[in-house]
Design a protein around this motif. Sequence first.
Motif, PDB file in Angstrom:
ATOM      1  N   ARG A 243       0.821  -1.212   0.000  1.00 54.14           N
ATOM      2  CA  ARG A 243       0.000   0.000   0.000  1.00 54.14           C
ATOM      3  C   ARG A 243       0.853   1.260   0.000  1.00 54.14           C
ATOM      4  NH1 ARG A 243      -4.709  -1.902   4.329  1.00 54.14           N
ATOM      5  NH2 ARG A 243      -5.926  -3.135   2.806  1.00 54.14           N
ATOM      6  N   ALA A 244       2.015   1.169   0.591  1.00 52.70           N
ATOM      7  CA  ALA A 244       2.907   2.331   0.591  1.00 52.70           C
ATOM      8  C   ALA A 244       3.355   2.686  -0.821  1.00 52.70           C
ATOM      9  CB  ALA A 244       4.111   2.048   1.488  1.00 52.70           C
ATOM     10  N   LEU A 245       3.568   1.665  -1.664  1.00 51.33           N
ATOM     11  CA  LEU A 245       3.967   1.928  -3.051  1.00 51.33           C
ATOM     12  C   LEU A 245       2.849   2.594  -3.850  1.00 51.33           C
ATOM     13  CD1 LEU A 245       5.907  -1.338  -4.000  1.00 51.33           C
ATOM     14  CD2 LEU A 245       6.846   0.948  -3.780  1.00 51.33           C
ATOM     15  N   LEU A 246       1.595   2.317  -3.445  1.00 48.73           N
ATOM     16  CA  LEU A 246       0.450   2.857  -4.186  1.00 48.73           C
ATOM     17  C   LEU A 246      -0.033   4.200  -3.649  1.00 48.73           C
ATOM     18  CD1 LEU A 246      -1.580  -0.486  -4.412  1.00 48.73           C
ATOM     19  CD2 LEU A 246      -0.295   0.592  -6.243  1.00 48.73           C
ATOM     20  N   LYS A 247       0.507   4.610  -2.521  1.00 42.03           N
ATOM     21  CA  LYS A 247       0.025   5.836  -1.888  1.00 42.03           C
ATOM     22  C   LYS A 247       0.400   7.064  -2.719  1.00 42.03           C
ATOM     23  CE  LYS A 247       0.032   8.293   2.514  1.00 42.03           C
ATOM     24  NZ  LYS A 247       0.578   8.329   3.918  1.00 42.03           N
ATOM     25  N   GLY A 248      -0.579   7.948  -2.889  1.00 46.87           N
ATOM     26  CA  GLY A 248      -0.317   9.221  -3.565  1.00 46.87           C
ATOM     27  C   GLY A 248      -0.243   9.149  -5.076  1.00 46.87           C
ATOM     28  N   LEU A 249      -0.671   8.049  -5.699  1.00 48.90           N
ATOM     29  CA  LEU A 249      -0.631   7.979  -7.163  1.00 48.90           C
ATOM     30  C   LEU A 249      -1.625   8.963  -7.772  1.00 48.90           C
ATOM     31  CD1 LEU A 249      -0.465   4.136  -7.892  1.00 48.90           C
ATOM     32  CD2 LEU A 249       1.382   5.796  -8.006  1.00 48.90           C
ATOM     33  N   PRO A 250      -1.248   9.633  -8.858  1.00 48.60           N
ATOM     34  CA  PRO A 250      -2.201  10.531  -9.526  1.00 48.60           C
ATOM     35  C   PRO A 250      -3.366   9.731 -10.108  1.00 48.60           C
ATOM     36  CG  PRO A 250      -0.261  10.209 -10.879  1.00 48.60           C
ATOM     37  CD  PRO A 250       0.047   9.583  -9.557  1.00 48.60           C
TER      38      PRO A 250
END
Length: 787
Positions: A243-250
């Motif tokens: 989930r950290a890798l996916l956080k803040g994706l445009p």
Amino acid sequence: MASADRPPGGARGEGPLLLGVRHHGPGSARAVRAALEAARPQAVLIEGPPEADALIPLVADEEMRPPVALLAHAVDEPGRSAFWPLAEFSPEWVALRWAVEHGAAATFIDLPAAHTLAWEKEGEGEQPPTTGGGAGPVRVDPLAVLADAAGYDDPERWWEDVVEHRGAGKGDALAPFAVLEEAMAALREEYGSGGQERDLVREAHMRLRVRAAQREFGREVAVVCGAWHVPALRRKSTVAADRALLKGLPKVKTDMTWVPWTHRRLSRASGYGAGIDSPGWYGHLFEAPDRPVERWLTKVAGLLRAEDRIVSSAHVIEAVRLAETLAALRGRPLPGLSETTEAVRAVMCEGSDVPLALVHDRLVVGDVLGEVPASAPAVPLQRDLARLQKRLRCRPEAVERELELDLRKETDAARSKLLHRLRLLGVDWGRPAVSRGTTGTFRETWRLCWEPESAVRVAEAGVWGTTVLAAASAKAEADAVGARALADVTRLAEQCLLAELPDALPMVMRVLADRAALDADVGHLAQALPALVRSLRYGDVRGTDTGALAGVAAGLAERVFVGLPPACAALDAEAAEEMRGHLDAVHGAVALLAEATAAAHGDLRGRWRAVLRTLSSRDTVPGVVRGRAVRLLLDEGELAQDEAARLMGLVLSPGTAPADAAAWIEGFVGGGSGGGMLLVHDERLLGLVDAWLTGVPAEAFTDVLPLLRRTFSAYESGVRRTLGELVRRGPRDGAAATGAGLPGFAPDLDARRADAAVPLLRLLLGLDEPAGSDADDPANDLVGVAP
């Protein structure tokens, strides 16, 4: 990398069944089908955008025929889009079909298209490549690395040998996936992400979706994804880390649908980044797992015979033997595309690459166009277009074809309007072509070819309206207001007439009148006039009221007449050449305009001839423009040949600079205006040019040579040869100054030879009446034919 907790491939009950595939690989597709039949999972997870889950039931629709593609586009910016193509031989398509037919849950697990499109919008694109093993920047092609390790110089040939030529259903159905996963695990251990950092984010999302499916279905889950991702999905990772890798994706709002795709587009880089060179060949391998070589060469023979080449069953037998022999010599289990191609060239094409190119285009690549059911989601404009295509019996096809339209017929006229409206909307399904039959305004020729990207253009055009007519009208009005140049508005007026947009034309005409009144540049006015005049001609055959257009065109012509003489003064060589082009364009336009506006605007043609006389006699006008004006007057019959010869003699006199004289000649007889034939048939003009050219001083000759070369190089080879022969023979009786006495020309008309051509001319012009009419009387044969 393979985990110690579970061997690669895994057995049922130990976790999700990971089926690593090559996108668009028929061998992988057969293996996936065999594995699913053996494992019978309750859920099938497939690499693809999750927004398409709602579209999966359409896979079972009878009207759905691959190749097709999932199309995602941003709602606020339809031109920003992405495709996920699927062919009948794609493993993902096979998995979808199996799940739908067996009642298993099917879902897509790749990174949502909302993030993918937003990434592209922000210009992030692919991340910089990483390094692997200290070897510098690397973007790994897994198949190329494995093929090289196996001693192959061609990844496609290696893949065919180890996968495509492996029979389906032989042995353990999961064995090929276990071997492939082990190979990919070694590559991932060596190269990491292989220079594709975005894959790490995608794989994190896939792991989260796999965990969610396992919570719902337990261990009865199969995952079909690119083999490159399998080690990453097998790797142990925490939910928090993913989930950290996916956080803040445009993210952007997106819509998705199915659209038809083509084999030709599959041969280019696809949405999977796995473009293949031979989709037709791969489709054949998938459809004919038994005796594929014999079936393929039979198909090739059928194609060549359809093209009137002599190919018999004996040719097929010999081609099969040669392909098998080549495969044996090269140590291959079965002949591949390279062996069959060489066999076709040698046996069926007699060593020629010309028919072989046809085989490659029609069979190796192919023109298959998929179909999508009408129930698939689509923007209203797309639905209206599909309705019109069906009503007009004009189906989109992947292969380019030529369409001849007779605008006097109702259906053809409607087809023309549709194609012109689509072009105005930026959907280039059809492109105008030169008609071979006639130049009349009642005929049009189009080249039609439907590309998958056209679906994106239609989605983009949907912002202008819900129907083709409404969208084209709104787009035309907006383009007219935003046009920067007068010529752009005139071209738009022409398009509105061709597309029959009565609601948009008044707005375009108002903008056109305003721009024409304010534009003082004669070049712009001259550039705009021809398109307006052409539009008047279209109105006749299409039944369009062009009264307002005729008034604007006549006013534009009057302003050109007034402004042209002063605008032609003191021009440099480049500007003078451009002005000559304007002169030709206006001359042709006035000839048509004068007929349409004679009653309301008087003798436009007479006023134009007066302008040409002014230009022909002013010394301040460049030579190329003066020469062109004289030539136009001569062609119009307003200038006698004696007078034209006198003007040429004055220009070519020693008092005129050689460069200016050469420019005058370029204007008078240059370009594709038939000037060469004029010199061939008027010995006086040729003699003047010859005498002037031989008298040009040596120091000036190099300056005028490029211009003269351009003038005479535009002539047809036969004209140049005739001129050369006439000049080589030279003038007789010392008449070089007047050009008289060139051999090959009689002093008077040969009436007997001229009369011999009259019957043929009458036939060509359609002047002969049917037998039995008054015109059939021999006494009337030549009455009024010649003065």
